[in-house]
Design a protein around this motif. Structure first.
Motif, PDB file in Angstrom:
ATOM      1  N   LEU A  73     -12.613  78.663  67.485  1.00 39.75           N
ATOM      2  CA  LEU A  73     -14.018  78.996  67.720  1.00 39.75           C
ATOM      3  C   LEU A  73     -14.189  79.663  69.075  1.00 39.75           C
TER       4      LEU A  73
ATOM      5  N   GLN B  27     -19.797  90.332  68.455  1.00 42.57           N
ATOM      6  CA  GLN B  27     -20.226  88.969  68.726  1.00 42.57           C
ATOM      7  C   GLN B  27     -19.076  88.168  69.328  1.00 42.57           C
ATOM      8  N   THR B  28     -19.434  87.221  70.136  1.00 43.63           N
ATOM      9  CA  THR B  28     -18.410  86.406  70.769  1.00 43.63           C
ATOM     10  C   THR B  28     -17.842  85.394  69.784  1.00 43.63           C
ATOM     11  N   LEU B  29     -18.736  84.842  69.000  1.00 38.38           N
ATOM     12  CA  LEU B  29     -18.284  83.763  68.124  1.00 38.38           C
ATOM     13  C   LEU B  29     -17.638  84.330  66.887  1.00 38.38           C
ATOM     14  N   PRO B  30     -16.456  83.799  66.515  1.00 31.14           N
ATOM     15  CA  PRO B  30     -15.785  84.312  65.325  1.00 31.14           C
ATOM     16  C   PRO B  30     -16.425  83.778  64.042  1.00 31.14           C
ATOM     17  N   TYR B  31     -16.191  84.506  62.951  1.00 30.72           N
ATOM     18  CA  TYR B  31     -16.652  84.037  61.643  1.00 30.72           C
ATOM     19  C   TYR B  31     -15.942  82.741  61.271  1.00 30.72           C
TER      20      TYR B  31
END
Lengths: 134, 1253
Positions: free
Chosen positions: B246, B285-289
């Motif tokens: 994450l 985006q910083t947050l991964p899927y």
């Protein structure tokens, strides 16, 4: 009811769930939070207003300000799930065309966040806008 | 040179190391003893840059070069040198042993390409690929005693190619899958490469980022202990490192076998032991899927290349998710739009449906009335009932059309497609219009050729196609004809409906088949229509799998093409029927045909018998409307009063006007041939008709229509629907205005005639010789002036001038003479008194010149204009009088409308009775007035006043006063301030005006009355106990002088208190003291304590002015009624940031306790909040709130210590502030602010609906 904010990333979008009374006293908190998101490059910010029990003209003014900010940074601000009271005040002030309004909160692609910020203290400043992991 | 120095030293590291081998321990013995063939082979080996090894002798002793060591041997070097080959390559001996054997036995070389070999050269069993050839080595005797291997290792290429293939497969992804499907499909592709990836897992984080959900696997069953369906981010020991993924980190998990034991192995014997955990990054985006778990082939190390491969895989997967989500978003958007569309259709269906019931209920009884033979209606009633019936039928047809359309669109209509002889059926349908076409003078050609086979149509729907197209053609065609043709055409049935009508402009064609679209400005027989017909045709045609097209040339005609396929393959099989009877089309066609008949068959109804009732000289009114019923309705309203003629459109109207000029025209706007605007333009272009007043009627609501109408020159404009009274009033006013205008025109015309007479009047001429200063006149000159040539010579003309000319005009005459010039005539008018004493008005004209001797001359003429001037003056006077009469008339009308407001006031806790009467002498209007108006917030303003003087002037000032008081009152000024402002207002009025006035505000909540009295007779207050109070003047009359600092007085008013406001006409009598009159009024008032308030004014006037008032009387009696308040609460806002929220809670609780409905509670809570917020932000503390529930309304009052009046404005859409009071004004029934000294109250009232009480 004290206002709380809950910011959540979903795909390219950010959903800010606003709960409580969005008025003279609490509008600054929403402004700080959402401006941060817009300026931080959040291309789409959805404001989930499902749980906003009360919106006054200051709250509305804040939404106008945020919409202008969004236009300036070419981001998209979407108001979701307005209650009849909110609907009415937006109609009264002829602001319907100034906003993008969805009847409900769209099913956005799920995206992880282990750090969704839930600010329940009420009086403290808004939770940090960027929910990137530590 | 020894072998060692010769060979080994050329062999690089390998040579050196070979030299170090203890060869005596090998079957080959001392290198110095080796045969030449071996030595030469070794020399080749060591000097080659190719990777090579060789084996020699009985044990196949192992040799290799540097390249082989580098590429292949790895850790086995230098141990392998000098060992038996079978020992060096023990792990692959089963693979290579037989090949070596073959070479040694047969002397034939071998060739292997990309052979998979599991080498153990780096401490683990390794997947390797080699391309190599074994060739025999012979000793000096030619016996094969060894082999040479030339080898190329392909491991890197083979693996790279395999990975590339996997990546490529993953890249070729099908579109249109949702996220779950897309991930599963991707995992299937990963499963195609079990060598690189023994098994994989794809996890996706949930919306909240609290869990990772398994979205796909390859090589492992979901639910396996290494593949849990869900991993919580809060798990203390998750199977996979969910949180570091994450955070965007790639991690390597080790020791899988040890930790989890039995694992899937993929393509291999052994299970993987390591796995990369790679985040699936979102773009931007910083947050991964989510993350990918890629286990590593146990025969390969997790090296950089593999990590690179896995991160490319992860990028591909992330892209797949991005695409799927974008697609999903689009899909949802499309679905939402479709839902909105559906909702619209549902709405139309419901609305149309709702209309049908009342229409049916309207039609049933009407028909019953019309057909009841037992109790027949009169002819007049029949005519009106038929109007109802006809129009209800028409509306029903429109509604049915709409309903059909929305049913078709929503798919709710189930069609039944029967095989039909379509040519016959279509011809039958079209022929229904034969008589209508004949009456319209149009040729109707029906040419429907027999078709090769029946056509599958829904008969009822098909009828609508034909009927709509033909009736449409009939509507827009005025000459020529209509042709309905049908034939088979390229495997389809082609129906064409052509007309020679007005045509459709090209830019309208694309939208022609849209619902509710109507071609603008089209010339048709009627403008009736809903714009649904053609949309219905298109929809039905589509339902039959067909198409509809149109070609049109404006002015030439229009052709519609409807194509429907033969057969029924294109139709839903369950809706296909069997051959049967043709439905009789006449039933369905009836409404279309009868409507068409109405269009083509316009005969104005004969005048009704009411004609006889009206006066013989009744004004003539022409009513123009294309709708028969509307025209007859309008005409019928006017007939009792006017001589009415009718016309069916603009052209017809012009013909009627030519026959007999009407006094006024009432015309519809939308009409065929020539519309209302066109008619107006034509009337204005003809001098004979330009003056006819025109009133336009239109269904186009809104200001724009009015402006358009009036700009076009219409005298008045009425919006449909209008009331009978409204129409009659407008017609009367316009005729009256026109009469005034005509009188003026007549007068102006007589003035022209006068000018002509003047020119014909007698003129005397004269000349003056300037050198000699001598005047000579014509006989007419002397006659006019009543002087003689002798008299002139005797006195000199200048002296004579001084005697004859009126002293005031003398300077003017001399100036005219002095200014005389040669190039222009100077003229002047002067009064003279002739020697006989007669006054005359003369006009003199002068110019300069020279006589025959060259002397400078003045030449001129005089003309007696006395009579003309007298006539002119009297004309001007009569003109002014006429105008004054018209104005007075208008003002009187204004008074009737505005001065005497409705008698029934619905006021909060106050009863009011009023009276007004003009004095008995009075055809002239006076200046008395009274007024009552609500200020909101439970307060009512009561006004009585008197403008000194009479007639138009006084009345007009009174009108202005009345609106000034209303305006000031609505500003919520205190009575004192109102009076001050009024004084300034009166002072600004033209001329000297004096006005007396009482302005009082009754507050039903406070139960008080505040008032100011500017020089007016004192209102009398009768208290419940029987005492009286006179409300004496608190200021001088308005306009009498500077009025400043008028105090507002206030008195409490208990229930049952009566207050009488009046004007002096009620109490003033010649020769009597005014006070005596007021006391008489007081006595009368007390004597009638028990009379109901409604009767009081009449009684007072009757007893005080038995012979009727000489002067105007205005009278206003009010009484406080005793209905108790429902409830009230007050609340002082405590400072602090919770004040607003606390207040709101208090308000909501209180309103709920009063049992108000939730909508009212919300509205009032919001208005209260806005008012309180305003007071806290802009006002001065303390802030007090009061809620009053009066039973019929809810009043919010917010009180603070600032005196700034709040202003309402609705901010522009871009502004953030400034909406509070706009919100209040929108939600509340009324609102306002009262400013007192050092405080203000802002209030808002909500009238409660019975439900909300």
């Amino acid at each position: 009811m004290v206002l709380t904010l809950n910011t959540e990333r979903r795909g390219d979008a950010v959903v800010v769930r606003i709960e409580g009374d969005f008025d003279l006293h609490s509008c600054g908190k929403v402004r700080t939070e959402v401006e941060g998101l817009l300026d931080g490059g959040g291309d789409e910010v959805y404001l989930d207003l499902t749980e906003v029990g009360f919106l006054d003209s200051s709250g509305l003014g804040t939404l106008v300000g945020l919409q202008k900010r969004a236009n300036r940074v070419h981001a998209r601000l979407v108001l979701c799930a307005l209650s009849p009271q909110l609907d009415k005040i937006i109609d009264i002030t002829h602001l319907r065309d100034s906003f993008t309004i969805l009847p409900g909160v769209p099913e956005l692609p799920p995206a992880p966040s282990d750090s969704d910020h839930s600010d329940d203290s009420g009086d403290s400043e808004a939770s940090d806008a960027d929910a990137s992991p530590a | 040179m020894s072998f060692a120095t010769d060979v080994w030293l050329k062999g690089g590291d390998a040579g050196r190391d070979l030299a170090a081998v203890d060869w005596d321990q090998t079957p080959l013995g001392d290198p110095e003893t080796w045969p030449a063939s071996l030595r030469s082979a070794i020399r080749i080996l060591l000097t080659s840059k190719f990777s090579m090894w060789m084996a020699w002798g009985p044990e196949l002793t192992f040799f290799c070069n540097d390249a082989y060591r580098r590429d292949t041997l790895a850790n086995k070097y230098p141990w392998a040198l000098g060992r038996p080959a079978s020992e060096v390559w023990a792990e692959i001996w089963p693979d290579i042993g037989p090949r070596i054997d073959h070479v040694l036995r047969t002397g034939e070389a071998t060739w292997d390409e990309n052979l998979l070999l599991f080498l153990e050269r780096s401490g683990y069993v390794e997947e390797t690929y080699h391309t190599f050839s074994y060739s025999p080595l012979a000793d000096d005797d030619g016996d094969i005693v060894g082999m040479l291997c030339v080898v190329k290792e392909d491991t890197a290429q083979v693996i790279a190619k395999r990975r590339m293939g996997t990546l490529r497969d993953l890249g070729a992804r099908p579109s249109g899958l949702d996220e779950a499907e897309a991930i599963r499909a991707a995992c299937q592709r990963l499963a195609g490469d079990p060598q690189s990836l023994p098994f994989t897992l794809v996890y996706v984080y949930d919306h909240l980022g609290r869990q990772a959900h398994l979205a796909g696997t390859s090589g492992i069953e979901p639910g396996h202990r290494l593949a849990p369906i869900v991993i919580g981010l809060d798990e203390p020991r998750p199977v996979w490192p969910v949180t570091s993924a994450l955070a965007g980190e790639t991690t390597l998990a080790d020791g899988l076998r040890e930790r989890f034991g039995d694992l899937p192995t993929g393509a291999w014997q052994d299970p993987p032991d390591q796995a990369f955990i790679v985040p699936l990054r979102q773009p931007t985006q910083t947050l991964p899927y989510g993350f990918l778990v890629a286990t590593i082939n146990p025969y390969r190390k997790g090296d950089d290349a593999f990590e690179g491969f896995v991160s490319l895989l992860a990028a591909q997967l992330a892209a797949i998710i991005t695409d799927a989500r974008a697609f999903e978003f689009e899909r949802q958007r499309a679905e939402t739009l479709a839902q909105i569309d559906q909702a619209k259709t549902d709405f139309f269906t419901n609305v149309s449906h709702e209309f049908r019931t009342p229409l049916t209920l309207l039609l049933g009884p009407t028909e019953e009335l019309l057909e009841n033979a037992a109790d027949p209606v009169t002819n007049g009633q029949r005519a009106r009932l038929e109007v109802i019936q006809r129009n209800a039928l028409r509306m029903l047809k429109l509604v049915n059309n709409l309903l059909d359309f929305s049913r078709l669109e929503s798919g709710a209509a189930v069609a039944r497609f029967d095989p039909v002889d379509l040519a016959r059926y279509t011809a039958e349908l079209a022929s229904m219009f034969e008589s209508a076409a004949a009456r319209a003078g149009l040729a109707l050609t029906i040419d429907c050729q027999p078709l090769p086979s029946p056509v599958y149509v829904d008969q009822e729907h098909w009828a609508k196609v034909v009927l709509n197209l033909v009736s449409n053609a009939l509507k827009f065609t005025f000459s020529g004809g209509i042709a309905v043709r049908m034939r088979a055409d390229e495997g389809q049935v082609l129906l064409t409906v052509s007309d020679s009508g007005t045509g459709i402009p090209a830019h309208e064609l694309p939208r022609l088949f849209e619902r509710f679209h109507r071609v603008r400005g089209a010339a048709g027989r009627t403008n009736e229509g809903s714009g649904v017909g053609l949309a219905l045709v298109a929809q039905i045609t589509r339902m039959h799998g067909g198409t509809v097209d149109v070609e049109s040339n404006p002015g030439v005609g229009t052709t519609f093409f409807v194509r429907v396929p033969f057969g029924h393959a294109h139709l839903p099989s369950e809706q296909v029927g069997a051959p049967g009877e043709l439905v009789d089309p006449s039933q369905q066609a009836q409404s279309f045909v009868s409507e068409a008949m109405r269009w083509v068959d316009r005969v104005p109804d004969p005048s009704s018998p009411v004609d006889d009732l009206r006066p013989a000289d009744a004004p003539k009114v022409l009513v123009v409307d294309d709708n028969d019923d509307m025209r007859e309705y309008t005409a019928g309203l006017l007939r009792p009063t006017y001589d009415v003629t009718t016309a069916v459109d603009g052209i017809d109207a012009l013909a009627k006007v030519a026959e007999s000029t009407p006094d006024l025209i009432v015309t519809d706007v939308m009409m065929p041939y020539l519309d209302g605007f066109g008619l107006l333009a034509r009337l204005h272009s003809e001098p004979a008709t330009t003056g006819i007043p025109v009133i336009m009627l239109s269904a186009r609501a809104g200001e724009d229509g009015v402006v358009e109408g009036l700009e076009a020159g219409a005298d008045d404009y009425l919006i449909k629907p209008f009331s009978a009274r409204e129409l009659l009033a407008r017609v009367a006013v316009n005729l009256e205005l026109d009469r005034v205008r005509r009188v003026r025109t007549t007068l102006e015309r007589s003035q022209d005639l006068l000018d002509q007479a003047q020119r014909l009047a007698k003129v005397g001429s004269w000349e003056i010789d300037l050198q000699r200063d001598q005047l000579r006149g014509s006989p007419e000159f002397y006659r006019i002036l009543e002087i003689t040539q002798e008299l002139v010579e005797q006195h000199g003309f200048r002296d004579l001038l001084g005697e004859l000319v009126h002293p005031d005009d003398l300077d003017g005459v001399i100036r005219v003479l002095d200014q005389a010039r040669s190039d222009a005539v100077t003229r002047g008018v002067a009064r003279i008194r002739t020697p006989s004493g007669q006054e005359k008005v003369l006009e003199t004209r002068v110019e300069t010149g020279t006589d025959e001797d060259g002397h400078d001359m003045l030449r001129g003429s005089v003309q007696d204009v006395t009579e003309q001037r007298r006539l002119e003056k009297s004309l001007a006077e009569s003109l002014a009088k006429e105008e004054a009469a018209a104005r007075e008339h208008a003002i009187a009308e204004y008074l009737q409308r505005s001065l005497l407001p409705e008698r029934n006031y619905d006021l909060e806790r106050l009863q009011v009775a009023t009276y007004y009467r003009a004095g008995v002498e009075g055809t002239e209007v006076g200046g008395d007035w009274y007024d009552v108006f609500e200020l909101g917030g439970g307060r009512v303003a009561l006004v009585v006043g008197d403008v000194m003087g009479r007639g138009v002037r006084a009345a007009s000032v009174m009108g202005q006063m009345r609106s000034a008081v209303r305006t000031l009152g609505k500003l919520d000024l205190s009575p004192g301030e109102v009076v001050e402002q009024l004084d300034a207002f009166v002072a600004d009025l033209e001329g000297y005006q004096m006005v007396t006035c009482v302005y009082a505000v009754f507050d039903s909540i406070e139960q008080t009355m505040a008032y100011a009295n500017a020089g007016h007779v004192p209102p009398i207050v009768r208290l419940p106990r029987g005492d009286t109070v006179w409300l004496h003047a608190t200021a001088p009359p308005l306009g009498a002088g500077a009025t400043a600092g008028v105090t507002t007085r206030q008195l409490p008013l208990e229930p049952d208190t009566r207050v009488v406001f009046y004007t002096d006409g009620l109490v003033e009598e010649r020769g009597q003291d005014l006070d005596a009159g007021i006391r008489a009024l007081e006595q009368e008032l007390l004597a009638r304590a028990d009379s109901p308030i409604e009767s009081i004014p009449e009684q007072l006037v009757r007893s005080l002015r038995p012979g009727g008032p000489d002067d105007d009387v205005a009278l206003l009696v009010s009484q406080v009624s005793g209905a108790p308040f429902h409830a009230a609460v007050s609340h002082r806002l405590m400072p602090g940031r919770n004040a607003i929220a606390d207040t709101r809670r208090l308000v909501v609780d209180q309103l709920r306790a009063w049992g108000l409905d939730e909508v009212t509670v919300e509205d009032v809570a919001l208005t209260t909040h806005e008012l309180v917020a305003n007071a806290l932000v802009h006002g001065d503390p303390p802030v007090d709130l009061r809620l009053v529930h009066t039973g019929s309304q809810l009043l919010v009052e917010v009180h603070d210590r600032s005196t700034d009046r709040p202003r309402r404005r609705n901010a522009d859409t871009g502004e953030e502030r400034g909406r509070g009071l706009h919100v209040v004004a929108s939600l509340a029934t009324d609102w306002g602010a009262r400013v007192g000294s050092g405080h203000k109250t802002v209030w808002a009232s909500h009238v409660l609906t019975p439900m909300g009480r």
